[in-house]
Design an enzyme around this catalytic site. Structure first.
Site, PDB file in Angstrom:
ATOM      1  N   ASP A 106       3.990  23.533 -10.111  1.00  8.84           N
ATOM      2  CA  ASP A 106       3.453  22.563 -11.057  1.00  8.84           C
ATOM      3  C   ASP A 106       4.240  22.737 -12.348  1.00  8.84           C
ATOM      4  O   ASP A 106       4.051  23.693 -13.088  1.00  8.84           O
ATOM      5  CB  ASP A 106       1.961  22.817 -11.289  1.00  8.84           C
ATOM      6  CG  ASP A 106       1.339  21.834 -12.284  1.00  8.84           C
ATOM      7  OD1 ASP A 106       2.099  21.139 -12.998  1.00  8.84           O
ATOM      8  OD2 ASP A 106       0.097  21.773 -12.368  1.00  8.84           O
ATOM      9  N   ARG A 146       0.822  -1.209   0.000  1.00  9.77           N
ATOM     10  CA  ARG A 146       0.000   0.000   0.000  1.00  9.77           C
ATOM     11  C   ARG A 146       0.858   1.263   0.000  1.00  9.77           C
ATOM     12  O   ARG A 146       0.450   2.316  -0.486  1.00  9.77           O
ATOM     13  CB  ARG A 146      -0.930   0.015   1.215  1.00  9.77           C
ATOM     14  CG  ARG A 146      -1.923   1.185   1.226  1.00  9.77           C
ATOM     15  CD  ARG A 146      -2.703   1.232   2.528  1.00  9.77           C
ATOM     16  NE  ARG A 146      -1.819   1.538   3.644  1.00  9.77           N
ATOM     17  CZ  ARG A 146      -1.944   1.058   4.875  1.00  9.77           C
ATOM     18  NH1 ARG A 146      -2.906   0.203   5.159  1.00  9.77           N
ATOM     19  NH2 ARG A 146      -1.100   1.409   5.827  1.00  9.77           N
ATOM     20  N   TYR A 183      -4.920  24.376 -13.726  1.00 11.58           N
ATOM     21  CA  TYR A 183      -5.681  23.186 -14.096  1.00 11.58           C
ATOM     22  C   TYR A 183      -7.031  23.207 -13.397  1.00 11.58           C
ATOM     23  O   TYR A 183      -7.111  23.255 -12.177  1.00 11.58           O
ATOM     24  CB  TYR A 183      -4.890  21.938 -13.723  1.00 11.58           C
ATOM     25  CG  TYR A 183      -5.643  20.644 -13.954  1.00 11.58           C
ATOM     26  CD1 TYR A 183      -6.207  20.372 -15.193  1.00 11.58           C
ATOM     27  CD2 TYR A 183      -5.801  19.717 -12.939  1.00 11.58           C
ATOM     28  CE1 TYR A 183      -6.914  19.196 -15.412  1.00 11.58           C
ATOM     29  CE2 TYR A 183      -6.498  18.531 -13.150  1.00 11.58           C
ATOM     30  CZ  TYR A 183      -7.042  18.284 -14.380  1.00 11.58           C
ATOM     31  OH  TYR A 183      -7.743  17.124 -14.603  1.00 11.58           O
ATOM     32  N   LYS A 238       1.131  12.952 -18.045  1.00  7.27           N
ATOM     33  CA  LYS A 238       1.425  13.733 -19.236  1.00  7.27           C
ATOM     34  C   LYS A 238       2.807  13.377 -19.802  1.00  7.27           C
ATOM     35  O   LYS A 238       3.034  12.263 -20.228  1.00  7.27           O
ATOM     36  CB  LYS A 238       1.292  15.210 -18.914  1.00  7.27           C
ATOM     37  CG  LYS A 238       0.016  15.603 -18.135  1.00  7.27           C
ATOM     38  CD  LYS A 238      -1.274  15.140 -18.768  1.00  7.27           C
ATOM     39  CE  LYS A 238      -2.517  15.779 -18.176  1.00  7.27           C
ATOM     40  NZ  LYS A 238      -2.876  15.409 -16.809  1.00  7.27           N
TER      41      LYS A 238
END
Length: 356
Positions: free
Chosen positions: A153, A28, A80, A178
């Site tokens: 970002d 996990r 975004y 991306k």
């Protein structure tokens, strides 16, 4: 030459109950393939540590969740849209102050930063989908004077064009879906840190407890994508610059928005900050308004009409249509993700669509 995939969810112990050869207990939060991809991305960004998540939104939201109620985050008004929408809801519900600034406007950024004690400054550069370029070094200096940490970002720039940590940022965010992956077959996100401080420790705990890790196979694909990233990004940058130059004075075009053009208001900043190219993303504003812009998009044959960016294929999207009535994006704007195809094919495709 090609690393194996390790799909195990758990790791065995010896007769004394001790782990055999590592501190991995459970997948996990501990995955061999994910750690391999993290190590490479961390090196590319000149960071200290990296955590990869199951999506860009998972990574971005985890970092914001390190804020405490009563603290303050400053974010760009153009960014975004899914993340902006989440920010507005989350901050309102959890008692975190959210303030917006205009990207590319240093005076406005300073005014917003100093209006109240600020803990985190979010920068997106170039800013999607109007491609304002923020001077990272100057923004870091402003943030430090206000006592805020900085996250950049850098999805569009990739670590090949800009390294925000080298420029002083505390964190770098990537929607690794991306350019990092580059083949439109993996959804992933990443946070890279300059130092393993208290906020980083909180972020690591959030990923461990919420289980936001990327799976072994997807991590393997991400690592494979990074092996060709330098070639893909170079070709996309070359294609985008050629495409932007061709349509800058084309009949029916109001404006081409691309940091690589001297006409871009932040071109000089882009030249200073983006090394080796200006990215594969650009936007074009067309005469005729919303209906005409939608019509042009519908006539394209090479460009795929789809969300996302950064793949080897070229995409086009009418952002105002996708984002809805509250979108700050002009309704005559088409966003292009320029891929690695033959550039003349791409140019001819938009030419014929405008002439239809």
């Amino acid at each position: 030459m090609v690393p194996p995939i390790h799909p195990s969810t758990t790791f065995a112990r010896n007769e004394q109950g001790l782990l055999y050869d590592s501190d991995r207990i459970y997948a996990r939060d501990q995955s061999i393939n994910t750690e391999m991809a993290e190590a490479l991305l961390c090196q590319l960004e000149a960071g200290t540590a990296c955590k990869i998540f199951a999506s860009g939104m998972a990574a971005a939201t985890a970092l914001v969740q390190t804020l405490r109620p009563g603290e303050r985050i400053v974010a760009p008004r153009i960014m975004y849209w899914s993340f902006r929408s989440w920010l507005e809801t989350f901050c309102a519900e959890w008692g975190i102050e959210l303030a917006f600034y205009h990207p590319g406007d240093e005076e406005n950024l300073m005014a917003v930063l100093t209006a109240a004690p600020t803990h985190l400054l979010w920068i997106e550069t170039p800013a999607n989908p109007t491609w304002e370029v923020v001077d990272i070094s100057k923004a870091v200096a402003l943030a430090q004077s206000a006592g805020a940490q900085v996250v950049v970002d850098s999805t569009v720039s990739t670590p090949l064009l800009t390294q925000p940590i080298v420029l002083g940022a505390d964190f770098v965010f990537h929607s690794a879906t991306k350019y990092i992956n580059g083949h439109s077959d993996v959804v992933a996100g990443a946070i890279i840190t300059a130092s393993e401080d208290t906020r980083w420790e909180r972020l690591c705990k959030i990923r461990a407890q919420q289980g936001g890790i990327l799976g072994p196979f997807e991590s393997w694909l991400l690592l494979r994508g990074m092996r060709t990233m330098h070639i893909r990004v170079e070709r996309s940058c070359e294609n985008a610059l050629t495409f932007a130059r061709h349509f800058e004075d084309f009949p029916g075009v109001i404006q081409v928005i691309y940091p690589g053009l001297p006409s871009h208001p932040h071109h000089e900043t882009a030249v200073k900050q983006m090394k080796g190219g200006f990215g594969g993303m650009l936007s074009i504003r067309l005469e005729g308004g919303r209906e005409r812009t939608a019509h042009v998009m519908g006539q394209m044959k090479c460009f795929v009409r789809a969300t996302s960016l950064g793949g080897v294929e070229s995409l086009v999207e009418h952002r105002a249509l996708v984002e809805g009535e509250d979108s700050p994006v002009p309704d005559d704007l088409l966003r292009f993700s320029i891929g690695i195809e033959n550039i003349q094919d791409l140019i001819e495709d938009l030419e014929q669509a405008i002439k239809e």
